[in-house]
Design a protein around this motif. Structure first.
Motif, PDB file in Angstrom:
ATOM      1  N   LEU A  66       0.684  -1.394   0.136  1.00 19.87           N
ATOM      2  CA  LEU A  66       0.096   0.147   0.015  1.00 19.87           C
ATOM      3  C   LEU A  66       0.823   1.237   0.069  1.00 19.87           C
ATOM      4  O   LEU A  66       1.779   1.432   0.760  1.00 19.87           O
ATOM      5  CB  LEU A  66      -0.802  -0.009   1.251  1.00 19.87           C
ATOM      6  CG  LEU A  66      -2.146  -0.879   1.371  1.00 19.87           C
ATOM      7  CD1 LEU A  66      -2.719  -0.764   2.755  1.00 19.87           C
ATOM      8  CD2 LEU A  66      -3.005  -0.685   0.112  1.00 19.87           C
ATOM      9  N   TRP A 102     -10.353   1.653  -4.741  1.00 17.41           N
ATOM     10  CA  TRP A 102     -10.070   1.085  -3.583  1.00 17.41           C
ATOM     11  C   TRP A 102      -9.510   1.804  -2.787  1.00 17.41           C
ATOM     12  O   TRP A 102      -9.384   2.536  -1.499  1.00 17.41           O
ATOM     13  CB  TRP A 102      -9.826  -0.437  -3.381  1.00 17.41           C
ATOM     14  CG  TRP A 102      -9.635  -0.867  -2.036  1.00 17.41           C
ATOM     15  CD1 TRP A 102     -10.703  -1.352  -1.529  1.00 17.41           C
ATOM     16  CD2 TRP A 102      -8.701  -0.779  -0.986  1.00 17.41           C
ATOM     17  NE1 TRP A 102     -10.409  -1.873  -0.126  1.00 17.41           N
ATOM     18  CE2 TRP A 102      -9.164  -1.059   0.037  1.00 17.41           C
ATOM     19  CE3 TRP A 102      -7.078  -0.322  -1.049  1.00 17.41           C
ATOM     20  CZ2 TRP A 102      -8.323  -1.220   1.240  1.00 17.41           C
ATOM     21  CZ3 TRP A 102      -6.573  -0.504  -0.015  1.00 17.41           C
ATOM     22  CH2 TRP A 102      -7.023  -0.717   1.147  1.00 17.41           C
ATOM     23  N   LEU A 103      -8.164   2.353  -3.380  1.00  9.96           N
ATOM     24  CA  LEU A 103      -7.177   3.242  -2.669  1.00  9.96           C
ATOM     25  C   LEU A 103      -7.654   4.614  -2.326  1.00  9.96           C
ATOM     26  O   LEU A 103      -7.369   5.103  -1.330  1.00  9.96           O
ATOM     27  CB  LEU A 103      -5.858   3.332  -3.696  1.00  9.96           C
ATOM     28  CG  LEU A 103      -4.813   2.280  -3.889  1.00  9.96           C
ATOM     29  CD1 LEU A 103      -3.804   2.492  -4.714  1.00  9.96           C
ATOM     30  CD2 LEU A 103      -4.388   2.008  -2.469  1.00  9.96           C
ATOM     31  N   ARG A 105     -10.998   5.441  -1.680  1.00 11.02           N
ATOM     32  CA  ARG A 105     -11.721   5.151  -0.713  1.00 11.02           C
ATOM     33  C   ARG A 105     -11.015   4.912   0.543  1.00 11.02           C
ATOM     34  O   ARG A 105     -11.337   5.441   1.849  1.00 11.02           O
ATOM     35  CB  ARG A 105     -12.752   4.051  -0.872  1.00 11.02           C
ATOM     36  CG  ARG A 105     -13.603   4.510  -2.226  1.00 11.02           C
ATOM     37  CD  ARG A 105     -14.665   3.100  -2.468  1.00 11.02           C
ATOM     38  NE  ARG A 105     -15.657   2.722  -1.457  1.00 11.02           N
ATOM     39  CZ  ARG A 105     -15.420   1.655  -0.408  1.00 11.02           C
ATOM     40  NH1 ARG A 105     -14.382   1.146  -0.754  1.00 11.02           N
ATOM     41  NH2 ARG A 105     -16.083   1.582   0.319  1.00 11.02           N
ATOM     42  N   TYR A 106      -9.868   4.229   0.440  1.00 13.85           N
ATOM     43  CA  TYR A 106      -9.083   3.633   1.771  1.00 13.85           C
ATOM     44  C   TYR A 106      -8.605   4.988   2.255  1.00 13.85           C
ATOM     45  O   TYR A 106      -8.460   5.293   3.428  1.00 13.85           O
ATOM     46  CB  TYR A 106      -7.885   2.806   1.404  1.00 13.85           C
ATOM     47  CG  TYR A 106      -6.827   2.803   2.338  1.00 13.85           C
ATOM     48  CD1 TYR A 106      -6.995   1.928   3.425  1.00 13.85           C
ATOM     49  CD2 TYR A 106      -5.525   3.230   2.050  1.00 13.85           C
ATOM     50  CE1 TYR A 106      -6.234   1.662   4.486  1.00 13.85           C
ATOM     51  CE2 TYR A 106      -4.705   2.845   3.009  1.00 13.85           C
ATOM     52  CZ  TYR A 106      -4.876   2.115   4.244  1.00 13.85           C
ATOM     53  OH  TYR A 106      -3.907   1.977   5.087  1.00 13.85           O
ATOM     54  N   PRO A 146      -5.649   7.249   6.119  1.00 12.88           N
ATOM     55  CA  PRO A 146      -6.055   6.064   5.854  1.00 12.88           C
ATOM     56  C   PRO A 146      -7.308   5.609   6.778  1.00 12.88           C
ATOM     57  O   PRO A 146      -7.377   6.123   7.833  1.00 12.88           O
ATOM     58  CB  PRO A 146      -4.901   5.244   6.164  1.00 12.88           C
ATOM     59  CG  PRO A 146      -3.756   6.017   6.023  1.00 12.88           C
ATOM     60  CD  PRO A 146      -4.158   7.547   6.612  1.00 12.88           C
ATOM     61  N   GLU A 147      -8.068   4.699   6.254  1.00 17.32           N
ATOM     62  CA  GLU A 147      -9.409   4.253   6.910  1.00 17.32           C
ATOM     63  C   GLU A 147      -9.064   2.556   7.189  1.00 17.32           C
ATOM     64  O   GLU A 147      -8.926   1.846   6.296  1.00 17.32           O
ATOM     65  CB  GLU A 147     -10.527   4.234   6.023  1.00 17.32           C
ATOM     66  CG  GLU A 147     -11.602   3.743   6.872  1.00 17.32           C
ATOM     67  CD  GLU A 147     -11.874   4.197   8.284  1.00 17.32           C
ATOM     68  OE1 GLU A 147     -11.482   3.237   8.894  1.00 17.32           O
ATOM     69  OE2 GLU A 147     -12.270   4.935   8.521  1.00 17.32           O
ATOM     70  N   LEU A 150     -10.918  -0.624   6.252  1.00 13.28           N
ATOM     71  CA  LEU A 150     -11.094  -1.419   4.944  1.00 13.28           C
ATOM     72  C   LEU A 150     -10.164  -2.631   4.676  1.00 13.28           C
ATOM     73  O   LEU A 150     -10.482  -2.942   3.483  1.00 13.28           O
ATOM     74  CB  LEU A 150     -11.280  -0.104   3.982  1.00 13.28           C
ATOM     75  CG  LEU A 150     -12.401   0.754   4.014  1.00 13.28           C
ATOM     76  CD1 LEU A 150     -12.186   1.853   2.762  1.00 13.28           C
ATOM     77  CD2 LEU A 150     -13.837   0.244   3.889  1.00 13.28           C
ATOM     78  N   VAL A 151      -9.074  -2.729   5.268  1.00 15.66           N
ATOM     79  CA  VAL A 151      -8.009  -3.528   5.133  1.00 15.66           C
ATOM     80  C   VAL A 151      -7.968  -4.485   6.060  1.00 15.66           C
ATOM     81  O   VAL A 151      -7.918  -4.091   7.445  1.00 15.66           O
ATOM     82  CB  VAL A 151      -6.817  -2.588   4.906  1.00 15.66           C
ATOM     83  CG1 VAL A 151      -6.267  -1.943   6.248  1.00 15.66           C
ATOM     84  CG2 VAL A 151      -5.711  -3.286   4.298  1.00 15.66           C
ATOM     85  N   CYS A 238      -9.359  -6.144  -5.888  1.00 14.73           N
ATOM     86  CA  CYS A 238     -10.038  -5.102  -5.765  1.00 14.73           C
ATOM     87  C   CYS A 238     -11.331  -5.354  -6.795  1.00 14.73           C
ATOM     88  O   CYS A 238     -12.275  -4.462  -6.624  1.00 14.73           O
ATOM     89  CB  CYS A 238      -9.422  -3.871  -6.120  1.00 14.73           C
ATOM     90  SG  CYS A 238      -8.152  -3.314  -4.904  1.00 14.73           S
ATOM     91  N   ALA A 255      -4.642  -6.359   1.851  1.00 10.93           N
ATOM     92  CA  ALA A 255      -3.583  -5.659   0.741  1.00 10.93           C
ATOM     93  C   ALA A 255      -2.434  -6.461   0.297  1.00 10.93           C
ATOM     94  O   ALA A 255      -2.223  -6.493  -0.898  1.00 10.93           O
ATOM     95  CB  ALA A 255      -3.448  -4.242   1.422  1.00 10.93           C
TER      96      ALA A 255
END
Length: 278
Positions: A66, A102-103, A105-106, A146-147, A150-151, A238, A255
């Motif tokens: 990531l 996805w990135l 949103r992350y 970062p969230e 989600l990971v 993804c 990830a």
């Protein structure tokens, strides 16, 4: 809505959208930028998988680690993105655009979509193609956070092997361990079910209807399962994450995926046939 049509995109201008070309080729990484130079959607910026959308490789983290918030923020600045502009990602087969989606949103950006049908749909409609790079108008670097919800990390996956649905998005040959052309160890994470990411598409980059996707993932309970999705390095998975989101199923992305999993000597590995799905 996570998907936008080529007809819709053709009506937008650079004050409304930032278009990102996410084509990539694992076998020939330099081919993607050559393809971009030979023709792309007018105004589209090229984002390189290896240098723009991934951090440098380390001992762990997989083949496509990531990127940091600073790295992704610098990319958005170079693309001229500011709040209020929509990010639109496309590629030629689906997973590169889904990875960018996805990135974004992350890193807390909700106004991001994928071009349904990808570059091929744009060509099919006879829309214009450019060989010129867009004018670069850098914007201030956004403050991204970062969230983590989600990971999934390797330790999280290990802890939940027996109580979470785990989806392997690779080809069946790689899933079974019968053929592994990329990673040094073959096999899968124990207990994983097989859902090849390519099966969410009618054609490369063209997602199936919601009804078809609901049948495809019918054995996953959207109220209780919250699957963990992985592939070889966290890119093609993804596609499954986005497809699941289209039918209202939240999913975590592992990830680092299988290439991270096998970087730990004590990670268990399973091989052999397994029925498709759950």
């Amino acid at each position: 809505m996570s998907l936008k049509s080529a007809k819709w995109l053709a009506t937008k201008n650079s004050d409304e959208v930032v278009i990102v070309d996410c084509r990539y080729d694992l076998a020939q990484p330099a081919q993607a930028v050559r393809d971009y130079r030979q023709g792309h959607i007018p105004g589209a910026h090229f984002a390189d998988l290896e240098s723009d959308l991934c951090a440098p490789k380390g001992r762990h983290g997989g083949r496509h680690p990531l990127p940091s918030a600073i790295q992704f923020s610098a990319l958005l600045s170079r693309l001229g993105w500011v709040e209020g502009k929509q990010l639109i990602a496309y590629d030629s087969e689906g997973s590169g655009a889904a990875h960018f989606w996805w990135l974004a949103r992350y890193f807390g950006i909700e106004d991001v979509s994928v071009l349904q049908g990808g570059f091929q749909e744009w060509l099919n409609l006879g829309l214009p193609v450019s060989t010129d790079p867009p004018e670069i108008k850098p914007s201030p670097s956004p403050n991204l956070v970062p969230e983590p919800s989600l990971v999934a990390t390797r330790d999280f996956v290990l802890e939940h092997l027996n109580n979470r649905v785990l989806i392997d998005s690779r080809s069946y040959e790689r899933y079974t361990g019968f053929h592994e052309p990329i990673d040094p160890i073959a096999g899968r994470i124990p207990g994983a079910y097989h859902f090849d990411y390519k099966e969410v598409y009618n054609l490369p980059g063209e997602y199936r209807s919601v009804e078809t996707l609901e049948r495809h993932f019918s054995e996953i309970d959207p109220e209780t399962d919250f699957p963990i999705v992985y592939c070889g390095s966290g890119v093609s998975a993804c596609s499954n994450v986005l497809a699941l989101s289209l039918i209202g199923v939240p999913a975590l992305l592992y990830a680092g995926s299988f290439s991270d999993w096998i970087s730990y000597a004590d990670s268990p590995i399973e091989r052999g046939d397994q029925a498709h799905g759950i």
